[in-house]
Design a protein around this motif. Structure first.
Motif, PDB file in Angstrom:
ATOM      1  N   ALA A   8       0.828  -1.202   0.000  1.00 31.86           N
ATOM      2  CA  ALA A   8       0.000   0.000   0.000  1.00 31.86           C
ATOM      3  C   ALA A   8       0.869   1.262   0.000  1.00 31.86           C
ATOM      4  O   ALA A   8       0.600   2.226  -0.736  1.00 31.86           O
ATOM      5  CB  ALA A   8      -0.938   0.002   1.196  1.00 31.86           C
ATOM      6  N   ILE A   9       1.918   1.285   0.811  1.00 33.47           N
ATOM      7  CA  ILE A   9       2.816   2.443   0.865  1.00 33.47           C
ATOM      8  C   ILE A   9       3.505   2.640  -0.485  1.00 33.47           C
ATOM      9  O   ILE A   9       3.595   3.769  -1.000  1.00 33.47           O
ATOM     10  CB  ILE A   9       3.845   2.280   2.006  1.00 33.47           C
ATOM     11  N   CYS A  10       3.973   1.565  -1.093  1.00 36.62           N
ATOM     12  CA  CYS A  10       4.624   1.656  -2.404  1.00 36.62           C
ATOM     13  C   CYS A  10       3.651   2.175  -3.465  1.00 36.62           C
ATOM     14  O   CYS A  10       4.025   2.992  -4.322  1.00 36.62           O
ATOM     15  CB  CYS A  10       5.188   0.299  -2.818  1.00 36.62           C
ATOM     16  N   ALA A  11       2.410   1.723  -3.414  1.00 38.07           N
ATOM     17  CA  ALA A  11       1.406   2.176  -4.383  1.00 38.07           C
ATOM     18  C   ALA A  11       1.152   3.674  -4.227  1.00 38.07           C
ATOM     19  O   ALA A  11       1.016   4.395  -5.222  1.00 38.07           O
ATOM     20  CB  ALA A  11       0.116   1.385  -4.206  1.00 38.07           C
ATOM     21  N   VAL A  12       1.092   4.174  -2.998  1.00 41.94           N
ATOM     22  CA  VAL A  12       0.888   5.599  -2.754  1.00 41.94           C
ATOM     23  C   VAL A  12       2.089   6.401  -3.274  1.00 41.94           C
ATOM     24  O   VAL A  12       1.920   7.451  -3.915  1.00 41.94           O
ATOM     25  CB  VAL A  12       0.633   5.871  -1.249  1.00 41.94           C
ATOM     26  N   VAL A  13       3.300   5.921  -3.034  1.00 43.01           N
ATOM     27  CA  VAL A  13       4.508   6.612  -3.504  1.00 43.01           C
ATOM     28  C   VAL A  13       4.506   6.692  -5.028  1.00 43.01           C
ATOM     29  O   VAL A  13       4.790   7.748  -5.620  1.00 43.01           O
ATOM     30  CB  VAL A  13       5.783   5.914  -2.974  1.00 43.01           C
ATOM     31  N   VAL A  14       4.172   5.600  -5.707  1.00 45.47           N
ATOM     32  CA  VAL A  14       4.133   5.589  -7.169  1.00 45.47           C
ATOM     33  C   VAL A  14       3.058   6.547  -7.681  1.00 45.47           C
ATOM     34  O   VAL A  14       3.280   7.303  -8.642  1.00 45.47           O
ATOM     35  CB  VAL A  14       3.902   4.153  -7.696  1.00 45.47           C
ATOM     36  N   ALA A  15       1.891   6.577  -7.043  1.00 44.13           N
ATOM     37  CA  ALA A  15       0.804   7.466  -7.464  1.00 44.13           C
ATOM     38  C   ALA A  15       1.203   8.930  -7.292  1.00 44.13           C
ATOM     39  O   ALA A  15       0.956   9.763  -8.178  1.00 44.13           O
ATOM     40  CB  ALA A  15      -0.464   7.157  -6.676  1.00 44.13           C
ATOM     41  N   SER A  18       3.734   9.861  -9.962  1.00 38.42           N
ATOM     42  CA  SER A  18       3.055  10.023 -11.253  1.00 38.42           C
ATOM     43  C   SER A  18       2.353  11.371 -11.333  1.00 38.42           C
ATOM     44  O   SER A  18       2.386  12.040 -12.370  1.00 38.42           O
ATOM     45  CB  SER A  18       2.045   8.904 -11.475  1.00 38.42           C
ATOM     46  N   LEU A  19       1.711  11.772 -10.265  1.00 41.79           N
ATOM     47  CA  LEU A  19       1.030  13.060 -10.228  1.00 41.79           C
ATOM     48  C   LEU A  19       2.027  14.205 -10.400  1.00 41.79           C
ATOM     49  O   LEU A  19       1.790  15.146 -11.168  1.00 41.79           O
ATOM     50  CB  LEU A  19       0.254  13.217  -8.915  1.00 41.79           C
ATOM     51  N   ILE A  20       3.153  14.132  -9.728  1.00 45.21           N
ATOM     52  CA  ILE A  20       4.177  15.181  -9.833  1.00 45.21           C
ATOM     53  C   ILE A  20       4.704  15.275 -11.258  1.00 45.21           C
ATOM     54  O   ILE A  20       4.833  16.372 -11.819  1.00 45.21           O
ATOM     55  CB  ILE A  20       5.320  14.928  -8.828  1.00 45.21           C
ATOM     56  N   VAL A  21       4.980  14.158 -11.898  1.00 43.89           N
ATOM     57  CA  VAL A  21       5.479  14.153 -13.277  1.00 43.89           C
ATOM     58  C   VAL A  21       4.431  14.735 -14.220  1.00 43.89           C
ATOM     59  O   VAL A  21       4.741  15.523 -15.113  1.00 43.89           O
ATOM     60  CB  VAL A  21       5.890  12.731 -13.707  1.00 43.89           C
ATOM     61  N   THR A  22       3.164  14.387 -14.033  1.00 38.35           N
ATOM     62  CA  THR A  22       2.086  14.898 -14.883  1.00 38.35           C
ATOM     63  C   THR A  22       1.962  16.408 -14.758  1.00 38.35           C
ATOM     64  O   THR A  22       1.830  17.124 -15.765  1.00 38.35           O
ATOM     65  CB  THR A  22       0.756  14.217 -14.533  1.00 38.35           C
ATOM     66  N   VAL A  23       2.000  16.927 -13.558  1.00 38.22           N
ATOM     67  CA  VAL A  23       1.911  18.376 -13.333  1.00 38.22           C
ATOM     68  C   VAL A  23       3.100  19.077 -13.986  1.00 38.22           C
ATOM     69  O   VAL A  23       2.942  20.104 -14.651  1.00 38.22           O
ATOM     70  CB  VAL A  23       1.821  18.694 -11.821  1.00 38.22           C
ATOM     71  N   TYR A  24       4.298  18.519 -13.840  1.00 38.78           N
ATOM     72  CA  TYR A  24       5.486  19.118 -14.452  1.00 38.78           C
ATOM     73  C   TYR A  24       5.366  19.129 -15.976  1.00 38.78           C
ATOM     74  O   TYR A  24       5.664  20.137 -16.618  1.00 38.78           O
ATOM     75  CB  TYR A  24       6.749  18.369 -14.032  1.00 38.78           C
ATOM     76  N   GLN A  25       4.937  18.028 -16.584  1.00 36.26           N
ATOM     77  CA  GLN A  25       4.809  17.963 -18.039  1.00 36.26           C
ATOM     78  C   GLN A  25       3.755  18.941 -18.550  1.00 36.26           C
ATOM     79  O   GLN A  25       3.939  19.566 -19.592  1.00 36.26           O
ATOM     80  CB  GLN A  25       4.461  16.545 -18.490  1.00 36.26           C
TER      81      GLN A  25
END
Length: 140
Positions: A8-15, A18-25
């Motif tokens: 669960a912790i790993c899934a939250v970190v990946v999510a 992903s959100l940070i990369v999307t906002v940057y792009q």
């Protein structure tokens, strides 16, 4: 910690990553689109096609045509279909000054360089050549 908690912790970190990369792009794409158009009037570079520079162009005219710009980080959609300058209830005689600006004096260059580079596509809306009148050099 059991395996479910670690997953669960790993899934939250990946999510979150992903959100940070999307906002940057998204930010980078908007920044790129703002700097991808250049407006020239009467051979003088006005700058990017934004609200401030559209107003500089419209100040030269007696009438004030409607302008569609790519301000405030808006992304131009692929199927976008609107004129950069337009006049409501257009009449060629009444709006001759706007016709002259759009067809004879205005150059709009739009560059597209993908973020990963290499293509450097450019399209240019150039003024129509002036028609020579009788008596001008080269007219016969």
């Amino acid at each position: 910690m059991n395996a479910e908690t670690v997953t669960a912790i790993c899934a939250v970190v990946v999510a979150v990553a992903s959100l940070i990369v999307t906002v940057y792009q998204t930010h980078a794409t908007r920044q790129h689109n703002r700097h991808s158009s250049t407006l020239t009037v009467d051979g003088t570079v006005i700058g990017a096609w934004n609200e401030r520079n559209a107003d500089r162009v419209r100040e030269r005219l007696a009438l004030r045509p409607h302008a569609v710009t790519s301000d405030h980080g808006r992304v131009i959609a692929t199927d976008f279909d609107q004129y950069p300058l337009s006049v409501a209830d257009f009449d060629r005689t009444e709006h001759a000054e706007a016709v002259d600006l759009i067809t004879r004096r205005l150059t709009l260059a739009i560059r597209y360089e993908p973020r990963y580079g290499g293509e450097n596509f450019t399209t240019v809306l150039r003024p129509l050549p002036r028609k020579r009148t009788t008596g001008e050099p080269g007219s016969q």
